[in-house]
Design a protein around this motif. Sequence first.
Motif, PDB file in Angstrom:
ATOM      1  N   THR A  50       8.370  -6.738   1.456  1.00  0.00           N
ATOM      2  CA  THR A  50       7.075  -6.592   0.783  1.00  0.00           C
ATOM      3  C   THR A  50       7.082  -6.873  -0.715  1.00  0.00           C
ATOM      4  O   THR A  50       6.036  -7.250  -1.259  1.00  0.00           O
ATOM      5  CB  THR A  50       6.528  -5.172   1.004  1.00  0.00           C
ATOM      6  N   PHE A  51       8.199  -6.669  -1.415  1.00  0.00           N
ATOM      7  CA  PHE A  51       8.221  -6.824  -2.861  1.00  0.00           C
ATOM      8  C   PHE A  51       8.853  -8.153  -3.274  1.00  0.00           C
ATOM      9  O   PHE A  51       9.843  -8.583  -2.681  1.00  0.00           O
ATOM     10  CB  PHE A  51       8.981  -5.662  -3.521  1.00  0.00           C
ATOM     11  N   PRO A  52       8.304  -8.810  -4.288  1.00  0.00           N
ATOM     12  CA  PRO A  52       8.855 -10.094  -4.745  1.00  0.00           C
ATOM     13  C   PRO A  52      10.277  -9.936  -5.286  1.00  0.00           C
ATOM     14  O   PRO A  52      10.594  -8.955  -5.959  1.00  0.00           O
ATOM     15  CB  PRO A  52       7.893 -10.508  -5.866  1.00  0.00           C
ATOM     16  N   GLN A  53      11.099 -10.944  -4.989  1.00  0.00           N
ATOM     17  CA  GLN A  53      12.473 -10.992  -5.480  1.00  0.00           C
ATOM     18  C   GLN A  53      12.669 -12.294  -6.249  1.00  0.00           C
ATOM     19  O   GLN A  53      12.082 -13.325  -5.898  1.00  0.00           O
ATOM     20  CB  GLN A  53      13.470 -10.935  -4.316  1.00  0.00           C
ATOM     21  N   ALA A  54      13.515 -12.264  -7.266  1.00  0.00           N
ATOM     22  CA  ALA A  54      13.691 -13.440  -8.131  1.00  0.00           C
ATOM     23  C   ALA A  54      14.054 -14.685  -7.332  1.00  0.00           C
ATOM     24  O   ALA A  54      13.570 -15.784  -7.613  1.00  0.00           O
ATOM     25  CB  ALA A  54      14.769 -13.149  -9.184  1.00  0.00           C
ATOM     26  N   GLY A  55      14.893 -14.540  -6.314  1.00  0.00           N
ATOM     27  CA  GLY A  55      15.355 -15.695  -5.558  1.00  0.00           C
ATOM     28  C   GLY A  55      14.313 -16.336  -4.670  1.00  0.00           C
ATOM     29  O   GLY A  55      14.577 -17.379  -4.057  1.00  0.00           O
ATOM     30  N   MET A  56      13.124 -15.751  -4.587  1.00  0.00           N
ATOM     31  CA  MET A  56      12.079 -16.327  -3.745  1.00  0.00           C
ATOM     32  C   MET A  56      11.484 -17.591  -4.349  1.00  0.00           C
ATOM     33  O   MET A  56      10.779 -18.342  -3.662  1.00  0.00           O
ATOM     34  CB  MET A  56      10.995 -15.288  -3.461  1.00  0.00           C
ATOM     35  N   LEU A  57      11.739 -17.841  -5.624  1.00  0.00           N
ATOM     36  CA  LEU A  57      11.433 -19.124  -6.239  1.00  0.00           C
ATOM     37  C   LEU A  57      12.739 -19.837  -6.542  1.00  0.00           C
ATOM     38  O   LEU A  57      13.760 -19.189  -6.800  1.00  0.00           O
ATOM     39  CB  LEU A  57      10.641 -18.947  -7.536  1.00  0.00           C
ATOM     40  N   THR A  58      12.724 -21.157  -6.512  1.00  0.00           N
ATOM     41  CA  THR A  58      13.912 -21.889  -6.926  1.00  0.00           C
ATOM     42  C   THR A  58      14.177 -21.595  -8.397  1.00  0.00           C
ATOM     43  O   THR A  58      13.267 -21.175  -9.139  1.00  0.00           O
ATOM     44  CB  THR A  58      13.736 -23.396  -6.731  1.00  0.00           C
ATOM     45  N   ASN A 103       0.827  -1.203   0.000  1.00  0.00           N
ATOM     46  CA  ASN A 103       0.000   0.000   0.000  1.00  0.00           C
ATOM     47  C   ASN A 103       0.862   1.254   0.000  1.00  0.00           C
ATOM     48  O   ASN A 103       2.090   1.200   0.141  1.00  0.00           O
ATOM     49  CB  ASN A 103      -0.986  -0.020   1.171  1.00  0.00           C
ATOM     50  N   ASP A 104       0.217   2.409  -0.157  1.00  0.00           N
ATOM     51  CA  ASP A 104       0.917   3.688  -0.278  1.00  0.00           C
ATOM     52  C   ASP A 104       1.783   4.009   0.941  1.00  0.00           C
ATOM     53  O   ASP A 104       2.864   4.583   0.808  1.00  0.00           O
ATOM     54  CB  ASP A 104      -0.085   4.829  -0.489  1.00  0.00           C
ATOM     55  N   TYR A 105       1.289   3.682   2.133  1.00  0.00           N
ATOM     56  CA  TYR A 105       2.060   3.994   3.335  1.00  0.00           C
ATOM     57  C   TYR A 105       3.411   3.291   3.308  1.00  0.00           C
ATOM     58  O   TYR A 105       4.449   3.901   3.608  1.00  0.00           O
ATOM     59  CB  TYR A 105       1.277   3.585   4.578  1.00  0.00           C
ATOM     60  N   VAL A 106       3.419   2.013   2.948  1.00  0.00           N
ATOM     61  CA  VAL A 106       4.672   1.258   2.882  1.00  0.00           C
ATOM     62  C   VAL A 106       5.595   1.854   1.822  1.00  0.00           C
ATOM     63  O   VAL A 106       6.796   2.052   2.052  1.00  0.00           O
ATOM     64  CB  VAL A 106       4.386  -0.223   2.584  1.00  0.00           C
ATOM     65  N   ILE A 107       5.022   2.153   0.670  1.00  0.00           N
ATOM     66  CA  ILE A 107       5.818   2.681  -0.445  1.00  0.00           C
ATOM     67  C   ILE A 107       6.394   4.053  -0.116  1.00  0.00           C
ATOM     68  O   ILE A 107       7.568   4.326  -0.378  1.00  0.00           O
ATOM     69  CB  ILE A 107       4.946   2.753  -1.715  1.00  0.00           C
ATOM     70  N   GLU A 108       5.585   4.916   0.485  1.00  0.00           N
ATOM     71  CA  GLU A 108       5.980   6.313   0.664  1.00  0.00           C
ATOM     72  C   GLU A 108       6.749   6.581   1.952  1.00  0.00           C
ATOM     73  O   GLU A 108       7.618   7.462   1.985  1.00  0.00           O
ATOM     74  CB  GLU A 108       4.730   7.202   0.629  1.00  0.00           C
ATOM     75  N   VAL A 131      17.306   0.371  -2.574  1.00  0.00           N
ATOM     76  CA  VAL A 131      16.700  -0.807  -3.195  1.00  0.00           C
ATOM     77  C   VAL A 131      17.725  -1.451  -4.139  1.00  0.00           C
ATOM     78  O   VAL A 131      18.433  -0.727  -4.846  1.00  0.00           O
ATOM     79  CB  VAL A 131      15.422  -0.381  -3.964  1.00  0.00           C
ATOM     80  N   PRO A 132      17.855  -2.789  -4.146  1.00  0.00           N
ATOM     81  CA  PRO A 132      16.969  -3.794  -3.547  1.00  0.00           C
ATOM     82  C   PRO A 132      17.331  -4.221  -2.130  1.00  0.00           C
ATOM     83  O   PRO A 132      16.674  -5.116  -1.583  1.00  0.00           O
ATOM     84  CB  PRO A 132      17.127  -4.980  -4.504  1.00  0.00           C
ATOM     85  N   ASP A 133      18.373  -3.636  -1.525  1.00  0.00           N
ATOM     86  CA  ASP A 133      18.815  -4.121  -0.223  1.00  0.00           C
ATOM     87  C   ASP A 133      17.970  -3.611   0.934  1.00  0.00           C
ATOM     88  O   ASP A 133      18.066  -4.143   2.043  1.00  0.00           O
ATOM     89  CB  ASP A 133      20.272  -3.721   0.023  1.00  0.00           C
ATOM     90  N   ASP A 134      17.158  -2.605   0.713  1.00  0.00           N
ATOM     91  CA  ASP A 134      16.324  -2.061   1.783  1.00  0.00           C
ATOM     92  C   ASP A 134      15.483  -3.170   2.414  1.00  0.00           C
ATOM     93  O   ASP A 134      14.801  -3.926   1.716  1.00  0.00           O
ATOM     94  CB  ASP A 134      15.405  -0.978   1.224  1.00  0.00           C
ATOM     95  N   PRO A 135      15.505  -3.316   3.747  1.00  0.00           N
ATOM     96  CA  PRO A 135      14.797  -4.440   4.382  1.00  0.00           C
ATOM     97  C   PRO A 135      13.292  -4.414   4.185  1.00  0.00           C
ATOM     98  O   PRO A 135      12.664  -5.474   4.084  1.00  0.00           O
ATOM     99  CB  PRO A 135      15.178  -4.299   5.863  1.00  0.00           C
ATOM    100  N   ILE A 136      12.687  -3.228   4.134  1.00  0.00           N
ATOM    101  CA  ILE A 136      11.235  -3.168   3.957  1.00  0.00           C
ATOM    102  C   ILE A 136      10.865  -3.507   2.511  1.00  0.00           C
ATOM    103  O   ILE A 136       9.801  -4.089   2.248  1.00  0.00           O
ATOM    104  CB  ILE A 136      10.687  -1.782   4.359  1.00  0.00           C
ATOM    105  N   PHE A 137      11.716  -3.171   1.568  1.00  0.00           N
ATOM    106  CA  PHE A 137      11.513  -3.586   0.181  1.00  0.00           C
ATOM    107  C   PHE A 137      11.561  -5.108   0.089  1.00  0.00           C
ATOM    108  O   PHE A 137      10.710  -5.730  -0.564  1.00  0.00           O
ATOM    109  CB  PHE A 137      12.583  -2.951  -0.708  1.00  0.00           C
TER     110      PHE A 137
END
Length: 460
Positions: free
Chosen positions: A82-90, A60-65, A73-79
């Motif tokens: 909440t956001f999908p990363q390629a390594g989250m799938l094998t 949501n906007d609160y998380v994004i803003e 990004v991409p190292d930000d912990p909140i990113f």
Amino acid sequence: MTATNLLHTDEIRTDAPGQGRPFHVYTQRDLDRLTAIHHLPADQRFAMKVVSTVLPFRVNDYVIEQLIDWANVPDDPIFQLTFPQAGMLTAEHYAEVADLLRRDGEVDKAELDATVTRIREELNPHPAGQRELNIPRLPNGDVVTGIQHKYRETVLFFPSQGQTCHSYCSFCFRWAQFIGDKALRIATTEAEGLHAYLRQHRCITDLLVTGGDPMVMKTRHLAAYLEPLLHRDFDHVQTIRIGTKALTFWPYRFVSDADSDALLALLERLVAAGKHVALMAHFNHWRELDTDICERAIERIRATGAEIRSQGPLLAHINDEPDAWAPLWRRQVRLGIIPYYMFVERDTGAHHYFKVPLVRAWEIYREAIQQVSGLARTARGPSMSAGPGKVEITGVAEVAGEKVFVLRFLQARNPDWVHRPFFARFDAEATWLDDLKPAFGESEFFFEAEYRERWTGLLH
């Protein structure tokens, strides 16, 4: 000043962040239109689409803003949270879905759906027997929907109105609740079933309302479940816990939403009637507490007499270092939150991406707890919420010439197991209880035969 007085006399500042702000949410279908990520490389945005085809995505906007540091990004912990990363799938699963999405012309929806369904089934959607072993049955064999009863004193309740969240955690062990497959959901709208079950089981002292996130519910729905517990029939239910990530993902729920005051008044009524009310807040990083609106929400909750306890898993890419946990616990104590649990990431979903070796988890916990005062040392862990119960790693030691993990149950299916120390052979690569083997030449841990016989029906 009582909380009731606070609600009526302490006006919310007109310059308060998010005053009356609408709630805007984004899911996978919005990825191409989400301006916050337009600056990211195309391959990274495509990876988000691939992963969110399998695992749920919602932000949501609160998380994004206010929470994500886009310069990091991409190292930000909140990113990462909440956001999908390629390594989250094998690599294999990622390639299968990516190939289907890259095909020229329209995607074959039937083939894509079949592939995604198969992959999800391989991701252990209901870990620790939460669906097979924890769902209670009536004497006639009927399933009691919307309830899990794993430990004698505590029942988990899943109201259907609370089976989503303001945003989704990318590591969530209940991801299967959010993917639209009704067969994977554990939820009910029937308050009568919950109340009947509680009446029949006087051993239950604690009700945990969970989800999803119950704080997405309108207050009137939550009240319909909780206010009947003020009747003397439920005097044995001493504690009402509400699991929530709203203090991170939407603290306006407690400050400026249309029924925020009604929500806080409900909590106050429960406390005034003698119930112990605890918000079980999920925090993974100190940055989640780093906004004025979050602090304001905490202040208003505590004014009702309810307490806030904090728990969350240890996660690679997000908080796998002592300097993430020690500031979190210190800040929570300052704000009046009780540090409660550091969990080991469950073996489900994107576990391979977030998992941390057990020995490293114990080292992080130990190094972090050394940096805080006694008031923050209420945090227990690292703890694995496994099938038999919550198993804590209390240390690594050498006993009788053998290097071992020292373990104990903090909670268990059989209360007699609780706080009985036991030992596992040291394994530097182990990330979950199932990876561990008994020490000292034992063939199995002390609880395994009873666990198989009484709870899994797998006695050899």
